[in-house]
Design an enzyme around this catalytic site. Structure first.
Site, PDB file in Angstrom:
ATOM      1  CG  HIS A  28      -2.113  -0.984   0.975  1.00  0.00           C
ATOM      2  ND1 HIS A  28      -3.358  -0.628   0.525  1.00  0.00           N
ATOM      3  CD2 HIS A  28      -2.134  -2.326   1.122  1.00  0.00           C
ATOM      4  CE1 HIS A  28      -4.116  -1.721   0.434  1.00  0.00           C
ATOM      5  NE2 HIS A  28      -3.396  -2.764   0.781  1.00  0.00           N
ATOM      6  CB  THR A  29       4.374   1.914  -0.389  1.00  0.00           C
ATOM      7  OG1 THR A  29       4.709   0.759  -1.147  1.00  0.00           O
ATOM      8  CG2 THR A  29       4.544   1.606   1.085  1.00  0.00           C
ATOM      9  CG  ASP A  30       0.970   0.582  -5.441  1.00  0.00           C
ATOM     10  OD1 ASP A  30       0.170   0.876  -4.515  1.00  0.00           O
ATOM     11  OD2 ASP A  30       0.727  -0.277  -6.313  1.00  0.00           O
ATOM     12  CG  LEU A 118      -0.503 -15.090  -6.006  1.00  0.00           C
ATOM     13  CD1 LEU A 118      -0.372 -16.560  -6.368  1.00  0.00           C
ATOM     14  CD2 LEU A 118       0.711 -14.638  -5.195  1.00  0.00           C
ATOM     15  CB  SER A 120      -4.902 -13.414 -11.719  1.00  0.00           C
ATOM     16  OG  SER A 120      -5.966 -13.014 -10.922  1.00  0.00           O
ATOM     17  CB  SER A 121      -6.770  -8.166 -12.364  1.00  0.00           C
ATOM     18  OG  SER A 121      -6.765  -8.372 -11.019  1.00  0.00           O
ATOM     19  CG  ASP A 165      -0.432  -5.566  -8.390  1.00  0.00           C
ATOM     20  OD1 ASP A 165       0.481  -5.511  -7.547  1.00  0.00           O
ATOM     21  OD2 ASP A 165      -1.637  -5.608  -8.087  1.00  0.00           O
TER      22      ASP A 165
END
Ligand code: GLA
Length: 376
Positions: A28-30, A118, A120-121, A165
């Site tokens: 939750h840093t991005d 992980l 997947s989206s 991601d």
């Protein structure tokens, strides 16, 4: 499983792949302009594709029977739903950005568990993007495709995710963790080979039951943005670790204070982890993993009992450090262990889950793998 020829009545022109990811640290840093350190997994989404000349895209998945079809020109945010929203979103954002993509048949296959946190989206968005670009021999910058995939997820699908991601899926390299500074938009490949130090990185999917937590991610993001506004900075990244106490004193709300403390300390932990890895001191990264988990459990409040039990049990069984990874509320934990104790740590987690009446967890191989590419 139907073959491409059976589904589309034609032969494919190629296949393109994009991997899932596990984040080592920096959660939750991005979306706070911070730092992250993901690795790409060997597990991936594979898109096999052929060109069409009618400007339409047909998508099918080996997991579903139905073929979903749409015209690229007619795509508007939300116009295609369900899982096909991701390939549609990829086509929409590429079209909007002026890439000369064309019609295609796409068969999606995956060995990446969905719902396990992980990514997947992101992998589906990235695999579709590189397939649509690759089919037309269009050159691209991987980081730019990652940014567009994020835009598609934000604006087409409507999920307010950050950029970690998609960057992991596009830009990771085998044998490395991707040190990504979102504010600077800079990346550095940090060698990551636990086996060379007789260590193992265990990834365990805790298979937590679906809880009604939709909206929790967006709520965390909103809290962070409101806190940044209250502190008069563009994003929480601007709060230096040494100024944290001062910043906390200026915030009225106790919950918001804890959210800010997580983000600022987590960004510091990423820096420390990278310093240790660069110095060849991977074992010493363990305690940072554990501190990260405690921060997510107590300050950011995104863990669930399955994640906490898995982490506590891993530590009791001798792991050097453990933490949940990903967005939270479900998904996976990672544990850094001596190579010789990895099996015992996993067995301890399985036993603890049985005792708690949780579903059986499952372990994944976590060899740091390469980002998206053509696969044949
Ligand atoms: C999800 C989001 C990412 C990131 C993580 C938490 O995976 O897609 O952008 O915010 O949660 O670190």
């Amino acid at each position: 499983m139907s073959s491409f020829e059976e589904v589309f009545g034609t032969t494919p022109d190629g296949s393109w792949r994009a991997p899932g990811r596990v984040n080592l640290i920096g959660e939750h840093t991005d979306y706070n302009d911070g730092l992250v350190l993901p690795i790409a997994l060997p597990n991936q989404i594979l898109v096999t594709a052929s060109k069409r000349d009618d400007g339409r895209i047909a998508v099918a998945s080996t997991g579903h029977d139905r073929v979903i079809e749409f015209a690229i020109d007619e795509l508007v945010p939300g116009s295609v739903g369900d899982w096909a929203a991701y390939p549609a979103g990829a086509a929409w954002v590429l079209r909007e950005s002026g890439y000369p993509i064309g019609g295609a048949n796409l068969l999606v296959d995956s060995d990446l568990p969905s719902g396990a946190g992980l990514s997947s989206s992101a992998a589906l968005l990235c695999a579709t993007s590189v397939a649509l670009l690759g089919l037309r021999d269009i050159e691209f910058d991987p980081a730019e495709v990652a940014r567009l995939a994020q835009l598609a997820e934000n604006q087409y699908v409507g999920a307010p995710v950050g950029l970690m991601d998609q960057m992991a899926s596009m830009c990771c390299t085998a044998g490395h963790a991707l040190y990504f500074d979102i504010r600077a938009m800079s990346t550095d490949q940090i060698p990551f080979d636990p086996a060379a130090d007789d260590l193992a990185l265990l990834v365990v999917d805790v298979k937590a039951p679906h809880r009604h937590v939709d909206g929790e991610y967006a709520a965390r993001r909103r809290s962070c943005e409101e806190a940044a506004a209250e502190l008069g900075v563009p994003a929480l990244r601007s709060i230096a670790y040494d100024d944290l106490d001062d910043a906390l004193k200026r915030l009225q709300d106790g919950v918001v204070r804890r959210r800010v403390r997580h983000v600022v300390t987590e960004i510091r932990r990423v820096e420390e982890a990278v310093e240790l890895m660069r110095a060849g001191r991977l074992r010493d990264v363990g305690p940072l993993f554990t501190a990260s988990h405690v921060s997510m459990r107590d300050d950011f409040e995104i863990t669930v009992p399955e994640l906490d039990v898995a982490v506590d049990t891993a530590l009791e069984a001798g792991a050097l450090g453990a933490r949940m990874t990903g967005g939270g509320f479900d998904g996976c934990i990672i544990a850094l262990t001596e190579a010789s104790t990895a099996d015992a740590v996993l067995s301890a987690i399985e036993k603890a889950f049985a005792e708690h009446g949780f579903s059986a967890p499952s372990a994944l191989a976590a060899a740091p793998s390469a980002g998206a590419s053509r696969s044949d």
